[in-house]
Design a protein around this motif. Structure first.
Motif, PDB file in Angstrom:
ATOM      1  N   GLY A 182      13.361  47.508  58.683  1.00 40.20           N
ATOM      2  CA  GLY A 182      14.260  46.582  58.005  1.00 40.20           C
ATOM      3  C   GLY A 182      15.650  46.624  58.604  1.00 40.20           C
ATOM      4  O   GLY A 182      16.159  47.698  58.943  1.00 40.20           O
ATOM      5  N   VAL A 183      16.278  45.449  58.742  1.00 36.78           N
ATOM      6  CA  VAL A 183      17.647  45.370  59.243  1.00 36.78           C
ATOM      7  C   VAL A 183      18.459  44.449  58.343  1.00 36.78           C
ATOM      8  O   VAL A 183      17.917  43.625  57.621  1.00 36.78           O
ATOM      9  CB  VAL A 183      17.695  44.856  60.709  1.00 36.78           C
ATOM     10  CG1 VAL A 183      16.935  45.797  61.629  1.00 36.78           C
ATOM     11  CG2 VAL A 183      17.140  43.438  60.821  1.00 36.78           C
ATOM     12  N   SER A 184      19.778  44.581  58.400  1.00 33.09           N
ATOM     13  CA  SER A 184      20.645  43.779  57.530  1.00 33.09           C
ATOM     14  C   SER A 184      21.210  42.548  58.227  1.00 33.09           C
ATOM     15  O   SER A 184      21.668  41.611  57.577  1.00 33.09           O
ATOM     16  CB  SER A 184      21.799  44.642  57.003  1.00 33.09           C
ATOM     17  OG  SER A 184      22.581  45.126  58.082  1.00 33.09           O
ATOM     18  N   ASP A 185      21.204  42.557  59.566  1.00 33.51           N
ATOM     19  CA  ASP A 185      21.729  41.434  60.341  1.00 33.51           C
ATOM     20  C   ASP A 185      20.843  41.303  61.574  1.00 33.51           C
ATOM     21  O   ASP A 185      21.003  42.046  62.548  1.00 33.51           O
ATOM     22  CB  ASP A 185      23.185  41.709  60.728  1.00 33.51           C
ATOM     23  CG  ASP A 185      23.833  40.558  61.485  1.00 33.51           C
ATOM     24  OD1 ASP A 185      23.120  39.854  62.227  1.00 33.51           O
ATOM     25  OD2 ASP A 185      25.060  40.382  61.355  1.00 33.51           O
ATOM     26  N   LEU A 186      19.920  40.350  61.538  1.00 36.00           N
ATOM     27  CA  LEU A 186      18.898  40.250  62.582  1.00 36.00           C
ATOM     28  C   LEU A 186      19.492  39.960  63.953  1.00 36.00           C
ATOM     29  O   LEU A 186      19.053  40.529  64.957  1.00 36.00           O
ATOM     30  CB  LEU A 186      17.878  39.169  62.199  1.00 36.00           C
ATOM     31  CG  LEU A 186      16.572  39.133  62.999  1.00 36.00           C
ATOM     32  CD1 LEU A 186      15.856  40.477  62.931  1.00 36.00           C
ATOM     33  CD2 LEU A 186      15.658  38.023  62.474  1.00 36.00           C
ATOM     34  N   GLN A 187      20.507  39.121  63.997  1.00 37.42           N
ATOM     35  CA  GLN A 187      21.128  38.786  65.278  1.00 37.42           C
ATOM     36  C   GLN A 187      21.813  40.009  65.887  1.00 37.42           C
ATOM     37  O   GLN A 187      21.673  40.302  67.079  1.00 37.42           O
ATOM     38  CB  GLN A 187      22.144  37.652  65.095  1.00 37.42           C
ATOM     39  CG  GLN A 187      22.749  37.164  66.407  1.00 37.42           C
ATOM     40  CD  GLN A 187      23.652  35.953  66.206  1.00 37.42           C
ATOM     41  OE1 GLN A 187      23.723  35.385  65.127  1.00 37.42           O
ATOM     42  NE2 GLN A 187      24.354  35.546  67.252  1.00 37.42           N
ATOM     43  N   ARG A 188      22.539  40.747  65.071  1.00 35.92           N
ATOM     44  CA  ARG A 188      23.221  41.956  65.548  1.00 35.92           C
ATOM     45  C   ARG A 188      22.212  42.994  66.039  1.00 35.92           C
ATOM     46  O   ARG A 188      22.395  43.619  67.097  1.00 35.92           O
ATOM     47  CB  ARG A 188      24.073  42.541  64.423  1.00 35.92           C
ATOM     48  CG  ARG A 188      24.818  43.820  64.793  1.00 35.92           C
ATOM     49  CD  ARG A 188      25.585  44.385  63.612  1.00 35.92           C
ATOM     50  NE  ARG A 188      24.704  44.828  62.540  1.00 35.92           N
ATOM     51  CZ  ARG A 188      25.123  45.428  61.430  1.00 35.92           C
ATOM     52  NH1 ARG A 188      26.417  45.640  61.254  1.00 35.92           N
ATOM     53  NH2 ARG A 188      24.262  45.805  60.497  1.00 35.92           N
ATOM     54  N   LEU A 205       7.993  46.747  68.410  1.00 33.05           N
ATOM     55  CA  LEU A 205       8.930  47.002  67.321  1.00 33.05           C
ATOM     56  C   LEU A 205       9.246  45.666  66.661  1.00 33.05           C
ATOM     57  O   LEU A 205       9.723  44.751  67.330  1.00 33.05           O
ATOM     58  CB  LEU A 205      10.211  47.649  67.845  1.00 33.05           C
ATOM     59  CG  LEU A 205      11.351  47.782  66.834  1.00 33.05           C
ATOM     60  CD1 LEU A 205      10.990  48.765  65.723  1.00 33.05           C
ATOM     61  CD2 LEU A 205      12.648  48.197  67.524  1.00 33.05           C
ATOM     62  N   GLU A 206       8.973  45.564  65.365  1.00 36.35           N
ATOM     63  CA  GLU A 206       9.323  44.361  64.619  1.00 36.35           C
ATOM     64  C   GLU A 206      10.538  44.648  63.754  1.00 36.35           C
ATOM     65  O   GLU A 206      10.550  45.610  62.985  1.00 36.35           O
ATOM     66  CB  GLU A 206       8.156  43.913  63.727  1.00 36.35           C
ATOM     67  CG  GLU A 206       8.461  42.648  62.929  1.00 36.35           C
ATOM     68  CD  GLU A 206       7.336  42.257  61.994  1.00 36.35           C
ATOM     69  OE1 GLU A 206       6.680  41.237  62.256  1.00 36.35           O
ATOM     70  OE2 GLU A 206       7.098  42.992  60.995  1.00 36.35           O
ATOM     71  N   LEU A 207      11.570  43.831  63.900  1.00 37.06           N
ATOM     72  CA  LEU A 207      12.756  43.920  63.056  1.00 37.06           C
ATOM     73  C   LEU A 207      12.668  42.806  62.023  1.00 37.06           C
ATOM     74  O   LEU A 207      12.439  41.650  62.373  1.00 37.06           O
ATOM     75  CB  LEU A 207      14.025  43.767  63.890  1.00 37.06           C
ATOM     76  CG  LEU A 207      14.211  44.751  65.055  1.00 37.06           C
ATOM     77  CD1 LEU A 207      15.486  44.418  65.819  1.00 37.06           C
ATOM     78  CD2 LEU A 207      14.236  46.194  64.550  1.00 37.06           C
ATOM     79  N   GLU A 225      10.938  31.669  59.865  1.00 37.07           N
ATOM     80  CA  GLU A 225      10.324  31.634  58.535  1.00 37.07           C
ATOM     81  C   GLU A 225      10.237  33.020  57.923  1.00 37.07           C
ATOM     82  O   GLU A 225      10.539  33.225  56.742  1.00 37.07           O
ATOM     83  CB  GLU A 225       8.920  31.011  58.631  1.00 37.07           C
ATOM     84  CG  GLU A 225       8.179  30.921  57.317  1.00 37.07           C
ATOM     85  CD  GLU A 225       6.742  30.458  57.474  1.00 37.07           C
ATOM     86  OE1 GLU A 225       6.011  30.475  56.467  1.00 37.07           O
ATOM     87  OE2 GLU A 225       6.336  30.097  58.586  1.00 37.07           O
ATOM     88  N   LYS A 226       9.834  34.008  58.739  1.00 36.36           N
ATOM     89  CA  LYS A 226       9.680  35.379  58.239  1.00 36.36           C
ATOM     90  C   LYS A 226      10.930  36.228  58.459  1.00 36.36           C
ATOM     91  O   LYS A 226      10.979  37.381  58.019  1.00 36.36           O
ATOM     92  CB  LYS A 226       8.486  36.055  58.924  1.00 36.36           C
ATOM     93  CG  LYS A 226       7.146  35.402  58.608  1.00 36.36           C
ATOM     94  CD  LYS A 226       6.024  36.133  59.322  1.00 36.36           C
ATOM     95  CE  LYS A 226       4.671  35.516  59.010  1.00 36.36           C
ATOM     96  NZ  LYS A 226       3.563  36.191  59.751  1.00 36.36           N
ATOM     97  N   ASN A 227      11.938  35.665  59.147  1.00 36.47           N
ATOM     98  CA  ASN A 227      13.147  36.416  59.462  1.00 36.47           C
ATOM     99  C   ASN A 227      12.831  37.673  60.267  1.00 36.47           C
ATOM    100  O   ASN A 227      13.301  38.767  59.952  1.00 36.47           O
ATOM    101  CB  ASN A 227      13.906  36.801  58.185  1.00 36.47           C
ATOM    102  CG  ASN A 227      15.040  35.838  57.882  1.00 36.47           C
ATOM    103  OD1 ASN A 227      15.543  35.168  58.784  1.00 36.47           O
ATOM    104  ND2 ASN A 227      15.430  35.763  56.624  1.00 36.47           N
TER     105      ASN A 227
END
Length: 298
Positions: A144-150, A184-186, A169-171
């Motif tokens: 899990g991440v809080s800012d996908l782009q970062r 690795l899936e974020l 769709e799934k972020n």
């Protein structure tokens, strides 16, 4: 970055016997090696604990070409608090699905040919109900991440993983060093990432000569270095060098020199026997019960 490869994910376990049952009998993994330590690891491999602990490596095959699990057991700690940082490990094995059903291990079908189960301690595992492939059945680890782009910038631009897929769709973003390795899936959790006390660590290897460069880049980019380049000794085995990092959400990342790690990670044919012996000799549960106490909850 083709010379870099995904190695393992570190799980803290409170019940070693139930955990061994899950990995061996439900998933069908093998004990690759088992080691006992009298004091904590100076790279905090076992977490922020300085007492006696053990490390058990389990997988479908050798770590040279399989992504495996590192199970760390701290004597005296019975449970850990989960956060929303580790979102699952996915593997493909219809045999594991059959094993779970036969043993009465809880399974939840989440979509066609995909089941969710939990390792002891609550760690989520997704099992694809298809025949186990001839190569590594472990396909991805989800964090899990809080800012996908970062986070994508950190893992792709700074650490050199390739972006394999994206889903608005799934972020999610899927990354990896090669098509044939565990990915690795974020996944954006839409808020702060909580690591609880069960927080794990993902490990990668690279040529030893790249370790100072990784450390220097992180210093230059003002990123978090948890453990600067250090040598770790395992009695009677190869000494490895590691750098421990933390991504913007605090996920721990270990880079280890590949050349000596291949020696250290060689499969020990006595691994299964050593784990069983350690569990048999571990009287901590009996001691706590005798004194009407409970193991610590971290």
């Amino acid at each position: 970055m083709a010379l870099r490869r995904a190695l393992h994910f570190v799980f803290k376990v409170g019940d070693r016997a139930k955990t061994a049952t899950f990995y061996r009998e439900v998933l069908g993994m093998k004990i690759l090696r088992h080691e006992e330590f009298e004091e904590g690891c100076k790279a905090t491999c076992n977490g922020p604990y300085d007492g006696k602990w053990s490390k058990t490596m389990v997988g479908f095959g050798p770590e040279d070409d399989h992504f495996v699990a590192e199970l760390t057991y701290n004597y005296g700690v019975g449970e850990y608090q989960l956060g929303n940082d580790f979102l699952g490990l996915t593997l493909q094995s219809s045999q594991a699905v059959s094993n779970a059903k036969r043993l009465g291990w809880p399974l939840t079908q989440v979509e066609e040919a995909l089941y969710l189960t939990q390792a002891p301690g609550g760690y989520p595992f997704y099992i694809v109900d298809k025949e186990q492939p001839p190569h590594d059945p472990v396909t991805k680890v989800s964090l899990g991440v809080s800012d996908l782009q970062r986070s994508t910038h950190y893992w792709a631009t700074l650490l050199g993983l390739n972006v394999m897929d994206k889903s608005e769709e799934k972020n999610t973003v899927l990354l990896g060093f090669s098509d044939f390795q565990c990915k690795l899936e974020l996944r954006d959790v839409g808020g702060k990432v909580d690591h609880g006390t069960a927080f794990g660590r993902i490990a990668f290897s690279c040529p030893r000569e790249q370790l100072p460069d990784i450390e220097a880049l992180m210093k230059k980019e003002k990123q978090n270095i948890l453990t600067p380049l250090v040598s770790l000794d395992t009695p009677g085995k190869a000494t490895v060098e590691v750098v421990i990092l933390a991504d913007p959400d605090g996920h721990e990342i270990c880079f280890v020199g590949d050349e000596t790690f291949r020696q250290l990670s060689a499969v020990d044919p006595k691994g299964n026997e050593l784990l069983d012996k350690a569990m048999e000799e571990d009287k901590s549960d009996e001691w706590f019960a005798k004194h009407n106490k409970q193991k610590a909850a971290a």
